[in-house]
Scaffold this active site. Structure first.
Site, mmCIF file in Angstrom:
data_model
loop_
_atom_site.group_PDB
_atom_site.id
_atom_site.type_symbol
_atom_site.label_atom_id
_atom_site.label_comp_id
_atom_site.label_asym_id
_atom_site.label_seq_id
_atom_site.Cartn_x
_atom_site.Cartn_y
_atom_site.Cartn_z
ATOM 1 N N THR A 97 0.879 -1.173 0.000
ATOM 2 C CA THR A 97 0.000 0.000 0.000
ATOM 3 C C THR A 97 0.914 1.220 0.000
ATOM 4 O O THR A 97 1.588 1.502 0.996
ATOM 5 C CB THR A 97 -0.912 0.021 1.237
ATOM 6 O OG1 THR A 97 -1.660 -1.183 1.279
ATOM 7 C CG2 THR A 97 -1.854 1.217 1.179
ATOM 8 N N LYS A 172 -7.369 1.718 -3.452
ATOM 9 C CA LYS A 172 -7.068 1.315 -2.064
ATOM 10 C C LYS A 172 -7.301 2.497 -1.116
ATOM 11 O O LYS A 172 -7.749 2.339 0.016
ATOM 12 C CB LYS A 172 -5.623 0.819 -1.982
ATOM 13 C CG LYS A 172 -5.108 0.513 -0.588
ATOM 14 C CD LYS A 172 -5.651 -0.776 0.009
ATOM 15 C CE LYS A 172 -5.098 -0.981 1.418
ATOM 16 N NZ LYS A 172 -5.513 -2.211 2.047
ATOM 17 N N LYS A 240 -0.134 5.477 8.129
ATOM 18 C CA LYS A 240 0.591 5.607 6.847
ATOM 19 C C LYS A 240 -0.429 5.733 5.714
ATOM 20 O O LYS A 240 -0.344 6.612 4.870
ATOM 21 C CB LYS A 240 1.486 4.384 6.626
ATOM 22 C CG LYS A 240 2.109 4.357 5.229
ATOM 23 C CD LYS A 240 2.521 2.993 4.728
ATOM 24 C CE LYS A 240 1.589 1.877 4.877
ATOM 25 N NZ LYS A 240 1.382 0.998 3.735
#
Ligand SMILES: NC(=O)c1ccc[n+]([C@@H]2O[C@H](COP(=O)([O-])OP(=O)(O)OC[C@H]3O[C@@H](n4cnc5c(N)ncnc54)[C@H](OP(=O)(O)O)[C@@H]3O)[C@@H](O)[C@H]2O)c1
Length: 288
Positions: A97, A172, A240
C-alpha cells in the site's frame, strides 16, 4: 508454470508467496531479514535470493509487498534493487500500500528499462492472505495485466484492472477512507450501547442483519467490546495509509474532513502506545 519472485515475506507476503508455490509456479523469495526467507524455503521449497536484483533475474513476474514508498523504492531502484535484474518483457507487480505517485514514478522507470509495472494493493488483511481470498486493486496497462491476473488469482477472490498506473493505489485509498469512517462509527455505537446499559452483543447480532452491517461490525465487535487489540491491521500502518489519502486529496482537491479527524484519533491511540494495535482500537479513546 510461471517463473516468479516474491520480495517481502511479512504478514502478507509470506502466505501470498505460499499460494504461488501451491499454484504450481516456480518461486524465488527475497526478504531483507534472511532468516525469514530461509524459513520459507525450508517450509515450502523454492529458492531464496540474497538481494532483490538476484531474485529478479530470469523471472517472468516479480511481486513485492513491503512497507511504504521508501521501502518500495529501496527494493526496486535502490542498490541491488529488482529493476537492475528484471528482463525486458517481464512484469513487476507491487502489492505494497503506497502512493499513486511512487507507482507512476516506477512505471515510468520500468518503461525506460523495457518491462511493465502494475500497482496492485490488496485488501482482506492477514486472514485474506492466509486463506488466499484477497481483493486486489490494479492500475497499469491492459496487456501485462492480462498476463499477471491468472497468477494473482492464486491468492485472490477478486482482481480487477481499474485504470492506468496509480489507479490501484487510488482505489485502495477509497477503501481506507471507507474503513476510517466505519470503524469510528462502530466504536461510537458500541461505546454508546454500553453506556445505555444494553446487551451490546445481542444488539449487534440484530443490527448486523440490517443496514448498519459491515465487515468491521461482523469481524471486530466482539474484540472491541472486550478491549482486545493485540492482533490485526496495525494503527501505524493505518496512519501511513490515511497520510497517503490526505496527501492525494490535497493534490486532487477532494475534501476528507472525517478522514482527517479519524487520522488524528489514531494519533491519540499511538500516543498511548497502541502503534501495533488493530485499527479497531479507536474505541479505546472513548473508554478511558
Ligand atoms: N497486514 C495487513 O493486514 C495488511 C492488509 C492490507 C495491506 N497491507 C499492506 O501490505 C504491506 C505489507 O504489510 P505487512 O503487514 O505484510 O507488513 P510486515 O509484516 O511489516 O512486512 C513488511 C515486509 O517488508 C519488508 N521490508 C520493509 N521495509 C523494507 C526495506 N526497506 N527493504 C526491504 N524489505 C523491506 C520486511 O522485511 P523484514 O522482514 O526484514 O522486516 C517485511 O518482509 C504494507 O504496505 C501494508 O500497508 C497490510
Amino acid at each position: 508454470m510461471t517463473k516468479v519472485a516474491f520480495l517481502g515475506l511479512g504478514v502478507m507476503g509470506y502466505p501470498m508467496a505460499r499460494h504461488l508455490k501451491a499454484g504450481g509456479h516456480e518461486v524465488t523469495v527475497y526478504n531483507r531479514s534472511a532468516a525469514k526467507s530461509a524459513k520459507w524455503v525450508a517450509e515450502f521449497g523454492g529458492r531464496a535470493a540474497a538481494t532483490p536484483k538476484e531474485a529478479a533475474i530470469g523471472q517472468d513476474i516479480v511481486f513485492a509487498c513491503v512497507g511504504n514508498d521508501d521501502d518500495l523504492r529501496s527494493v526496486t531502484i535502490g542498490p541491488d534493487g529488482a529493476f537492475a535484474g528484471l528482463a525486458k518483457g517481464a512484469v513487476f507487480v507491487d502489492h505494497t500500500t503506497a502512493s499513486a505517485e511512487v507507482a507512476r514514478e516506477l512505471h515510468a522507470e520500468a518503461a525506460k528499462l523495457g518491462f511493465a509495472f502494475i500497482d496492485a494493493p490488496v485488501s482482506g488483511g492477514q486472514a485474506g492472505a492466509e486463506n488466499g481470498v484477497l481483493t486486489v486493486m490494479c492500475g497499469g496497462d491492459a496487456e501485462p495485466f492480462s498476463r499477471v491476473e491468472p497468477v494473482i488469482q492464486s491468492y485472490a477472490r477478486a482482481c480487477r484492472l481499474l485504470g492506468p498506473v496509480g489507479s490501484g493505489q487510488l482505489a485502495k485509498m477509497m477503501n481506507q477512507i471507507c474503513i476510517a469512517g466505519i470503524v469510528q462509527g462502530l466504536a461510537e455505537a458500541l461505546h454508546f450501547g454500553k453506556r445505555a446499559g444494553l446487551d451490546v452483543e445481542a444488539v449487534v447480532e440484530v443490527i448486523s442483519k440490517g443496514a448498519a452491517q459491515s465487515w468491521q461490525m461482523e469481524n471486530r465487535y466482539k474484540s472491541m467490546n472486550a478491549g482486545q487489540f493485540e492482533f490485526g491491521f496495525a494503527v501505524d500502518w493505518m496512519r501511513k495509509d490515511l497520510g497517503i489519502c490526505l496527501d492525494e486529496a490535497r493534490n486532487n482537491g477532494a475534501r476528507l474532513p472525517l478522514t482527517a479527524l479519524v487520522d488524528q484519533f489514531y494519533g491519540d491511540v499511538q500516543a498511548k502506545g497502541g502503534n501495533r494495535w488493530d485499527t479497531s482500537s479507536l474505541i479505546s479513546r472513548l473508554e478511558t
